[in-house]
Design a protein around this motif. Sequence first.
Motif, PDB file in Angstrom:
ATOM      1  N   UNK A 149       0.901  -1.338   0.205  1.00 27.17           N
ATOM      2  CA  UNK A 149       0.139  -0.028   0.077  1.00 27.17           C
ATOM      3  C   UNK A 149       0.795   1.224  -0.144  1.00 27.17           C
ATOM      4  N   UNK A 150       2.332   1.147  -0.044  1.00 28.95           N
ATOM      5  CA  UNK A 150       3.240   2.472   0.009  1.00 28.95           C
ATOM      6  C   UNK A 150       2.505   3.330   1.332  1.00 28.95           C
ATOM      7  N   UNK A 151       2.331   4.589   1.044  1.00 27.52           N
ATOM      8  CA  UNK A 151       1.965   5.440   1.960  1.00 27.52           C
ATOM      9  C   UNK A 151       0.555   5.932   1.736  1.00 27.52           C
ATOM     10  N   UNK A 152       0.005   5.065   0.938  1.00 26.06           N
ATOM     11  CA  UNK A 152      -1.513   5.339   0.553  1.00 26.06           C
ATOM     12  C   UNK A 152      -2.413   5.335   1.748  1.00 26.06           C
ATOM     13  N   UNK A 153      -3.451   6.273   1.692  1.00 21.71           N
ATOM     14  CA  UNK A 153      -4.568   6.428   2.793  1.00 21.71           C
ATOM     15  C   UNK A 153      -5.676   6.020   2.271  1.00 21.71           C
ATOM     16  N   UNK A 183     -15.007   8.789   8.623  1.00 18.87           N
ATOM     17  CA  UNK A 183     -14.435  10.048   9.033  1.00 18.87           C
ATOM     18  C   UNK A 183     -13.295  10.637   8.830  1.00 18.87           C
ATOM     19  N   UNK A 184     -12.422   9.541   8.389  1.00 15.95           N
ATOM     20  CA  UNK A 184     -10.838  10.083   8.264  1.00 15.95           C
ATOM     21  C   UNK A 184     -10.348   8.952   7.635  1.00 15.95           C
ATOM     22  N   UNK A 185      -9.416   9.792   6.844  1.00 17.65           N
ATOM     23  CA  UNK A 185      -8.598   8.841   5.696  1.00 17.65           C
ATOM     24  C   UNK A 185      -6.946   8.167   6.768  1.00 17.65           C
ATOM     25  N   UNK A 186      -7.098   7.000   6.846  1.00 14.58           N
ATOM     26  CA  UNK A 186      -6.047   6.398   7.643  1.00 14.58           C
ATOM     27  C   UNK A 186      -4.926   5.733   6.817  1.00 14.58           C
ATOM     28  N   UNK A 187      -3.519   5.829   7.278  1.00 11.42           N
ATOM     29  CA  UNK A 187      -2.554   5.406   6.619  1.00 11.42           C
ATOM     30  C   UNK A 187      -2.488   3.880   7.071  1.00 11.42           C
ATOM     31  N   UNK A 188      -1.677   3.115   6.485  1.00  8.74           N
ATOM     32  CA  UNK A 188      -1.487   1.661   7.082  1.00  8.74           C
ATOM     33  C   UNK A 188      -0.792   1.631   8.461  1.00  8.74           C
ATOM     34  N   UNK A 189      -0.095   2.751   8.551  1.00  7.77           N
ATOM     35  CA  UNK A 189       0.530   2.351   9.808  1.00  7.77           C
ATOM     36  C   UNK A 189      -0.514   2.559  11.086  1.00  7.77           C
ATOM     37  N   UNK A 190      -1.482   3.575  10.849  1.00  6.94           N
ATOM     38  CA  UNK A 190      -2.529   3.909  11.776  1.00  6.94           C
ATOM     39  C   UNK A 190      -3.461   2.462  12.006  1.00  6.94           C
ATOM     40  N   UNK A 191      -3.601   1.786  10.773  1.00  8.78           N
ATOM     41  CA  UNK A 191      -4.540   0.518  10.646  1.00  8.78           C
ATOM     42  C   UNK A 191      -3.953  -0.507  11.444  1.00  8.78           C
ATOM     43  N   UNK A 226      -6.310  -3.338  -6.410  1.00  5.93           N
ATOM     44  CA  UNK A 226      -6.915  -2.346  -5.359  1.00  5.93           C
ATOM     45  C   UNK A 226      -5.636  -1.350  -4.531  1.00  5.93           C
ATOM     46  N   UNK A 227      -4.899  -2.421  -3.979  1.00  5.90           N
ATOM     47  CA  UNK A 227      -3.547  -1.631  -3.270  1.00  5.90           C
ATOM     48  C   UNK A 227      -2.711  -0.751  -4.167  1.00  5.90           C
ATOM     49  N   UNK A 228      -2.665  -1.114  -5.654  1.00  4.48           N
ATOM     50  CA  UNK A 228      -2.071  -0.194  -6.592  1.00  4.48           C
ATOM     51  C   UNK A 228      -2.802   1.136  -6.663  1.00  4.48           C
ATOM     52  N   UNK A 229      -4.017   1.151  -6.372  1.00  6.24           N
ATOM     53  CA  UNK A 229      -4.931   2.253  -6.604  1.00  6.24           C
ATOM     54  C   UNK A 229      -4.752   3.074  -5.274  1.00  6.24           C
ATOM     55  N   UNK A 230      -4.929   2.237  -4.077  1.00  5.07           N
ATOM     56  CA  UNK A 230      -4.733   3.116  -2.885  1.00  5.07           C
ATOM     57  C   UNK A 230      -3.087   3.742  -2.869  1.00  5.07           C
ATOM     58  N   UNK A 231      -2.177   3.064  -3.294  1.00  7.33           N
ATOM     59  CA  UNK A 231      -0.919   3.914  -3.496  1.00  7.33           C
ATOM     60  C   UNK A 231      -0.872   5.061  -4.346  1.00  7.33           C
ATOM     61  N   UNK A 232      -1.804   5.221  -5.077  1.00  7.53           N
ATOM     62  CA  UNK A 232      -1.936   6.237  -5.890  1.00  7.53           C
ATOM     63  C   UNK A 232      -3.078   7.410  -5.181  1.00  7.53           C
ATOM     64  N   UNK A 233      -3.270   7.020  -3.888  1.00  6.51           N
ATOM     65  CA  UNK A 233      -4.193   7.992  -3.306  1.00  6.51           C
ATOM     66  C   UNK A 233      -5.765   8.293  -4.042  1.00  6.51           C
ATOM     67  N   UNK A 234      -6.002   7.023  -4.490  1.00  2.00           N
ATOM     68  CA  UNK A 234      -7.400   7.390  -4.954  1.00  2.00           C
ATOM     69  C   UNK A 234      -8.522   6.730  -3.836  1.00  2.00           C
ATOM     70  N   UNK A 235      -8.225   6.496  -2.921  1.00  2.00           N
ATOM     71  CA  UNK A 235      -9.365   6.206  -1.738  1.00  2.00           C
ATOM     72  C   UNK A 235      -9.216   7.100  -0.421  1.00  2.00           C
ATOM     73  N   UNK A 236      -8.303   8.356  -0.639  1.00  2.00           N
ATOM     74  CA  UNK A 236      -8.380   9.070   0.622  1.00  2.00           C
ATOM     75  C   UNK A 236      -9.297  10.024   0.711  1.00  2.00           C
TER      76      UNK A 236
END
Length: 254
Positions: A149-153, A183-191, A226-236
């Motif tokens: 997921x890279x740094x995706x949120x 309510x908030x966009x989370x990065x994977x570290x927070x998850x 899906x994770x490729x699109x998360x890396x591109x910040x398409x779900x933040x």
Amino acid sequence: MTRIAVTGARGRLGGQVCSLLAGSDGVEVLGLTRAVADYDDRPALAKALAGVDTLVLVSSDGEAEMVLQHHLNVASAAASNGVAHVVLLSSADTDVDSPFCYARVNALTERAFEEGGGTVTAVRASIYTEFFATLVELATVDGELRLPAGDGRVSLVAREDVGRCLAASALMPEAVSYDVTGLVALDMAAVAAARGAAYVPVSEAEFQAHLAGRETPWWSYAYTSMFASIREQRWDVVSDAVERLTGQRPLPAI
């Protein structure tokens, strides 16, 4: 009396929408199942949608091209019956150029229904909290959450909130799109931290190797896309659509 048809009526989401609409005054709810109107059976779909004022399309399931064909079949049946209002379950990522395999499906589904002539409300849901939790569990090994997921949120949203938004939209025939998110966009570290784990970014190849034997090749590909699109910040994206449509704040993501 407004007649509202809901696909996938035996599923968790479709069943929830049917139950919510059943309590509305002046509404007749028609729950559609594959036994009555299979997505591959165009004549049955056309018959099932006869006399329907509003259609709620809860997405089909399976490989992307099959899902798209199912949706196109429903769009054709809705157009031939003059269904005035369609509520589509779509996704926050609807870019045909996205790496996410279902982004193209949802974009083309929206287009097909819009070309059918009725009023279209697109409920563009973010990734379900419950679904993502199963992936997190699958990808957590020895206290490490290993995802490509890279740094995706991601702004995760509860399936229950999406169901409530679909039902609310069915009662409001507007040509509009809603980004339905948490309510908030989370990065994977927070998850990961919420589950007492540490996030370790991995490559797509490493992730797919981990999925081998645990998931089918198709779903391994779909999750990876899906994770490729998360890396591109398409779900933040974060919106207040849940509260605006339902009057209730979204359920917490973690």
